[in-house]
Design a protein around this motif. Structure first.
Motif, PDB file in Angstrom:
ATOM      1  N   TYR A 147       0.618  -0.990   0.178  1.00 27.00           N
ATOM      2  CA  TYR A 147      -0.427   0.064  -0.068  1.00 27.00           C
ATOM      3  C   TYR A 147       1.071   1.052  -0.005  1.00 27.00           C
ATOM      4  CZ  TYR A 147      -3.675  -2.753   0.267  1.00 27.00           C
ATOM      5  OH  TYR A 147      -5.086  -4.273   0.933  1.00 27.00           O
ATOM      6  N   GLU A 148       1.097   1.718  -0.944  1.00 25.46           N
ATOM      7  CA  GLU A 148       1.681   2.781  -1.686  1.00 25.46           C
ATOM      8  C   GLU A 148       1.631   4.098  -0.118  1.00 25.46           C
ATOM      9  OE1 GLU A 148       3.692   6.236  -3.372  1.00 25.46           O
ATOM     10  OE2 GLU A 148       1.175   5.550  -3.907  1.00 25.46           O
ATOM     11  N   ARG A 164      11.390 -15.735   6.664  1.00 29.69           N
ATOM     12  CA  ARG A 164      12.442 -15.320   6.021  1.00 29.69           C
ATOM     13  C   ARG A 164      11.473 -14.389   4.342  1.00 29.69           C
ATOM     14  NH1 ARG A 164      17.372 -18.972   6.310  1.00 29.69           N
ATOM     15  NH2 ARG A 164      17.366 -19.233   9.007  1.00 29.69           N
ATOM     16  N   LEU A 165      11.685 -13.359   4.094  1.00 30.04           N
ATOM     17  CA  LEU A 165      10.990 -12.936   3.143  1.00 30.04           C
ATOM     18  C   LEU A 165      12.277 -12.350   2.106  1.00 30.04           C
ATOM     19  CD1 LEU A 165       8.536 -12.402   1.593  1.00 30.04           C
ATOM     20  CD2 LEU A 165       9.180  -9.552   2.505  1.00 30.04           C
ATOM     21  N   SER A 166      13.506 -11.766   2.785  1.00 27.77           N
ATOM     22  CA  SER A 166      13.847 -11.525   1.686  1.00 27.77           C
ATOM     23  C   SER A 166      15.484 -11.298   1.630  1.00 27.77           C
ATOM     24  CB  SER A 166      13.200 -10.176   0.427  1.00 27.77           C
ATOM     25  OG  SER A 166      14.235  -9.499  -0.154  1.00 27.77           O
ATOM     26  N   ASN A 167      16.698 -10.836   1.599  1.00 23.63           N
ATOM     27  CA  ASN A 167      18.149 -10.618   1.254  1.00 23.63           C
ATOM     28  C   ASN A 167      18.130  -9.404   1.062  1.00 23.63           C
ATOM     29  OD1 ASN A 167      18.091 -12.895   3.187  1.00 23.63           O
ATOM     30  ND2 ASN A 167      19.540 -14.714   1.639  1.00 23.63           N
ATOM     31  N   GLN A 168      17.236  -8.636   0.779  1.00 27.68           N
ATOM     32  CA  GLN A 168      17.921  -7.791  -0.590  1.00 27.68           C
ATOM     33  C   GLN A 168      17.208  -6.468   0.432  1.00 27.68           C
ATOM     34  OE1 GLN A 168      19.495  -8.403  -2.951  1.00 27.68           O
ATOM     35  NE2 GLN A 168      19.325 -10.170  -3.134  1.00 27.68           N
ATOM     36  N   VAL A 169      17.552  -5.165   0.036  1.00 23.26           N
ATOM     37  CA  VAL A 169      16.994  -3.851   0.965  1.00 23.26           C
ATOM     38  C   VAL A 169      16.692  -2.881  -0.419  1.00 23.26           C
ATOM     39  CG1 VAL A 169      17.593  -1.256   1.500  1.00 23.26           C
ATOM     40  CG2 VAL A 169      18.491  -3.676   2.354  1.00 23.26           C
ATOM     41  N   TYR A 170      14.929  -2.645  -0.371  1.00 25.68           N
ATOM     42  CA  TYR A 170      14.273  -2.050  -1.281  1.00 25.68           C
ATOM     43  C   TYR A 170      14.830  -0.758  -1.138  1.00 25.68           C
ATOM     44  CZ  TYR A 170      12.259  -6.633  -1.294  1.00 25.68           C
ATOM     45  OH  TYR A 170      12.361  -7.656  -1.405  1.00 25.68           O
ATOM     46  N   HIS A 171      14.080   0.362  -2.127  1.00 27.97           N
ATOM     47  CA  HIS A 171      13.926   1.816  -2.577  1.00 27.97           C
ATOM     48  C   HIS A 171      12.800   2.362  -2.401  1.00 27.97           C
ATOM     49  CE1 HIS A 171      14.990   6.032  -3.706  1.00 27.97           C
ATOM     50  NE2 HIS A 171      15.905   5.600  -2.736  1.00 27.97           N
ATOM     51  N   TYR A 172      11.930   3.506  -1.655  1.00 27.58           N
ATOM     52  CA  TYR A 172      11.394   4.257  -1.476  1.00 27.58           C
ATOM     53  C   TYR A 172      11.603   5.486  -2.824  1.00 27.58           C
ATOM     54  CZ  TYR A 172       6.852   6.850  -1.842  1.00 27.58           C
ATOM     55  OH  TYR A 172       5.630   7.056  -2.253  1.00 27.58           O
ATOM     56  N   ASP A 173      11.097   6.514  -3.672  1.00 28.03           N
ATOM     57  CA  ASP A 173      11.509   7.083  -3.693  1.00 28.03           C
ATOM     58  C   ASP A 173      10.199   7.831  -4.042  1.00 28.03           C
ATOM     59  OD1 ASP A 173      11.893   9.469  -6.130  1.00 28.03           O
ATOM     60  OD2 ASP A 173      12.746   8.248  -6.990  1.00 28.03           O
ATOM     61  N   LYS A 174      10.007   8.953  -3.341  1.00 31.76           N
ATOM     62  CA  LYS A 174       8.988   9.641  -3.093  1.00 31.76           C
ATOM     63  C   LYS A 174       8.496  10.465  -4.183  1.00 31.76           C
ATOM     64  CE  LYS A 174      11.507  13.579  -0.552  1.00 31.76           C
ATOM     65  NZ  LYS A 174      10.746  15.191  -0.665  1.00 31.76           N
ATOM     66  N   GLU A 175       9.486  10.874  -4.771  1.00 31.06           N
ATOM     67  CA  GLU A 175       9.308  11.973  -5.557  1.00 31.06           C
ATOM     68  C   GLU A 175       8.308  10.937  -6.420  1.00 31.06           C
ATOM     69  OE1 GLU A 175       8.978  14.709  -5.687  1.00 31.06           O
ATOM     70  OE2 GLU A 175      10.115  15.202  -3.590  1.00 31.06           O
ATOM     71  N   ALA A 176       8.738   9.677  -7.404  1.00 22.84           N
ATOM     72  CA  ALA A 176       8.689   8.831  -8.030  1.00 22.84           C
ATOM     73  C   ALA A 176       7.428   8.291  -7.440  1.00 22.84           C
ATOM     74  CB  ALA A 176       9.643   8.254  -8.762  1.00 22.84           C
ATOM     75  N   ARG A 177       7.433   8.454  -6.280  1.00 18.22           N
ATOM     76  CA  ARG A 177       6.686   7.267  -4.956  1.00 18.22           C
ATOM     77  C   ARG A 177       6.399   5.483  -6.088  1.00 18.22           C
ATOM     78  NH1 ARG A 177       1.350  10.447  -3.700  1.00 18.22           N
ATOM     79  NH2 ARG A 177       0.740   8.570  -2.776  1.00 18.22           N
ATOM     80  N   THR A 178       7.514   5.558  -6.079  1.00 20.56           N
ATOM     81  CA  THR A 178       8.090   3.569  -6.204  1.00 20.56           C
ATOM     82  C   THR A 178       8.819   2.926  -5.447  1.00 20.56           C
ATOM     83  OG1 THR A 178      10.314   4.422  -8.042  1.00 20.56           O
ATOM     84  CG2 THR A 178       8.087   4.382  -8.944  1.00 20.56           C
ATOM     85  N   LEU A 179       8.926   1.625  -5.490  1.00 23.78           N
ATOM     86  CA  LEU A 179       9.880   0.626  -4.773  1.00 23.78           C
ATOM     87  C   LEU A 179      10.285  -0.216  -5.196  1.00 23.78           C
ATOM     88  CD1 LEU A 179       9.688   0.002  -1.967  1.00 23.78           C
ATOM     89  CD2 LEU A 179       7.872  -1.518  -1.868  1.00 23.78           C
ATOM     90  N   ARG A 180      11.745  -0.275  -5.406  1.00 21.11           N
ATOM     91  CA  ARG A 180      11.994  -0.677  -6.217  1.00 21.11           C
ATOM     92  C   ARG A 180      13.575  -1.780  -5.204  1.00 21.11           C
ATOM     93  NH1 ARG A 180       8.399  -0.732  -8.906  1.00 21.11           N
ATOM     94  NH2 ARG A 180       8.156   0.665 -11.317  1.00 21.11           N
ATOM     95  N   LEU A 181      13.415  -2.615  -6.240  1.00 20.40           N
ATOM     96  CA  LEU A 181      15.337  -3.258  -4.865  1.00 20.40           C
ATOM     97  C   LEU A 181      16.451  -2.345  -4.800  1.00 20.40           C
ATOM     98  CD1 LEU A 181      15.140  -6.642  -6.626  1.00 20.40           C
ATOM     99  CD2 LEU A 181      15.347  -5.502  -4.319  1.00 20.40           C
ATOM    100  N   ALA A 182      17.112  -1.862  -3.951  1.00 23.27           N
ATOM    101  CA  ALA A 182      17.761  -1.318  -3.946  1.00 23.27           C
ATOM    102  C   ALA A 182      19.430  -2.233  -3.817  1.00 23.27           C
ATOM    103  CB  ALA A 182      18.490  -0.730  -3.045  1.00 23.27           C
ATOM    104  N   THR A 183      19.588  -3.230  -3.644  1.00 24.31           N
ATOM    105  CA  THR A 183      20.760  -4.137  -3.843  1.00 24.31           C
ATOM    106  C   THR A 183      20.704  -5.506  -4.663  1.00 24.31           C
ATOM    107  OG1 THR A 183      20.133  -5.602  -1.825  1.00 24.31           O
ATOM    108  CG2 THR A 183      21.418  -3.328  -1.379  1.00 24.31           C
ATOM    109  N   ASN A 184      21.411  -6.166  -4.793  1.00 21.33           N
ATOM    110  CA  ASN A 184      21.332  -7.172  -5.842  1.00 21.33           C
ATOM    111  C   ASN A 184      21.738  -8.135  -5.196  1.00 21.33           C
ATOM    112  OD1 ASN A 184      21.105  -8.229  -8.085  1.00 21.33           O
ATOM    113  ND2 ASN A 184      22.606  -7.956  -9.946  1.00 21.33           N
TER     114      ASN A 184
END
Length: 339
Positions: A241-242, A296-316
């Motif tokens: 829920y963004e 366990r859900l994930s070992n990654q970290v996600y990044h939320y961009d407040k201007e674009a209002r998008t949630l994407r992976l921050a790590t790989n």
């Protein structure tokens, strides 16, 4: 009960059919269930009263069948059998209609949850789902909640086909239902920990009050926030829920990093808090050391961009899986930190 016993006295005819036609079949089954389940005393009392009334009618009907109607059955057995067979035929479309109506009503109980896609590859072959970065959104049928926990059934491809719902339709239903059934919440972690230690409303000694105030005085941009739902079960889906992320990013005046704590909650922090890769190392170590594999859900970290209002992976860091052995991977973690 009287008419059920009449039907039971005819070979090949069930009293349950009569109960369904007369509209009290669900009450009958519900009363039986109340007697053997952990329902309240009031529910059990009502169930016993209902079954006693039904039993009196059934006994009366059976006695009448034996004493008076048996001769009629002998001389007109085909006519009476035809009558009850007609009842059965009439019941068929009623059953189909009631089943469809029941399913339509229960569409309001379809919710979504998040799982790790790689770890659940076999499951995803058999259930409708949609990918979300390295995760997958799956659908569950919420049966209900009691003192023992939450009861849900995973919606399979077979079940989705049975109820005539595409994945797109399931997603639309679940997005509307999940936040209604399990309202999401975003809370400062210091407040959550304070409640665990001191309770919500308990009176505190002066030194405890001082300690709690110190815990909750951390500046917003240095604080961690728990995103979950009121039930604390399958709460990681609250990050879908963004508006939850947007409101927090506005409060902190920064983009966010989302740390997948477990399938039941995620942790949100300001992206000024630290480096995403170092945070991913921390998530990995905590997953391996403290979180059950099933949670366990994930070992990654996600990044939320407040201007674009998008949630994407921050790590790989896909060389690490959520089922890794921490002892085998420890040197690699240290090497990653050194780099």
């Amino acid at each position: 009960g009287f008419f059920m016993s009449l039907a039971d006295s005819v070979p090949g005819v069930s009293g349950g059919t009569i109960a369904f036609i007369l509209g009290f079949y669900d009450d009958f089954i519900g009363s039986l269930n109340s007697l053997i389940s952990k329902n309240s005393k009031e529910d059990k009392k009502q169930a016993i009263f209902f079954l006693i009334k039904l039993g009196i009618g059934w006994i009366t009907g059976m006695v009448l069948s034996v004493l008076i109607l048996s001769s009629i059955f002998d001389s007109h057995i085909y006519s009476i059998s035809s009558l009850f067979t007609g009842f059965i035929i009439v019941a068929i479309p009623l059953i189909i209609k009631q089943e469809k109506d029941s399913l339509i009503g229960k569409y309001k109980n379809i919710i979504f949850t998040l799982v790790n896609a790689e770890q659940n590859k076999e499951l995803l072959e058999n259930v409708p789902h949609r990918k979300f970065e390295d995760l997958a959104i799956i659908y569950r049928w919420n049966v209900g909640v009691d003192s023992n926990g939450l009861y849900t059934n995973i919606v399979t491809n077979e079940f989705a086909e049975k109820i005539g719902k595409s994945e797109e339709e399931l997603y639309g239903l679940a997005k509307e239902n999940t936040n209604r059934i399990f309202p999401s919440e975003v809370r400062n972690m210091a407040e959550v920990i304070s409640e665990i230690i001191f309770g919500e409303d308990g009176e505190l000694m002066p030194e405890d009050e001082e300690f709690r105030n110190m815990m909750t005085e951390t500046p917003d941009d240095k604080s961690m926030y728990v995103i979950t739902n009121k039930s604390k079960l399958f709460g990681a889906a609250a990050m879908l829920y963004e508006e939850n992320l947007y409101d927090l990013s506005q409060q902190l005046d920064s983009d966010l990093y989302i740390l997948p704590s477990s399938t039941h909650e995620v942790i949100a922090i300001s992206d000024k808090f630290g480096d995403a890769n170092e945070l991913a190392d921390m998530v990995y170590e905590i997953n391996m050391d403290q979180v059950d594999l099933s949670d366990r859900l994930s070992n990654q970290v996600y990044h939320y961009d407040k201007e674009a209002r998008t949630l994407r992976l921050a790590t790989n860091k896909f060389e690490r899986t959520i089922s890794d052995d921490i002892k085998e991977k420890a040197p690699e973690i240290e090497e990653g930190k050194a780099r």
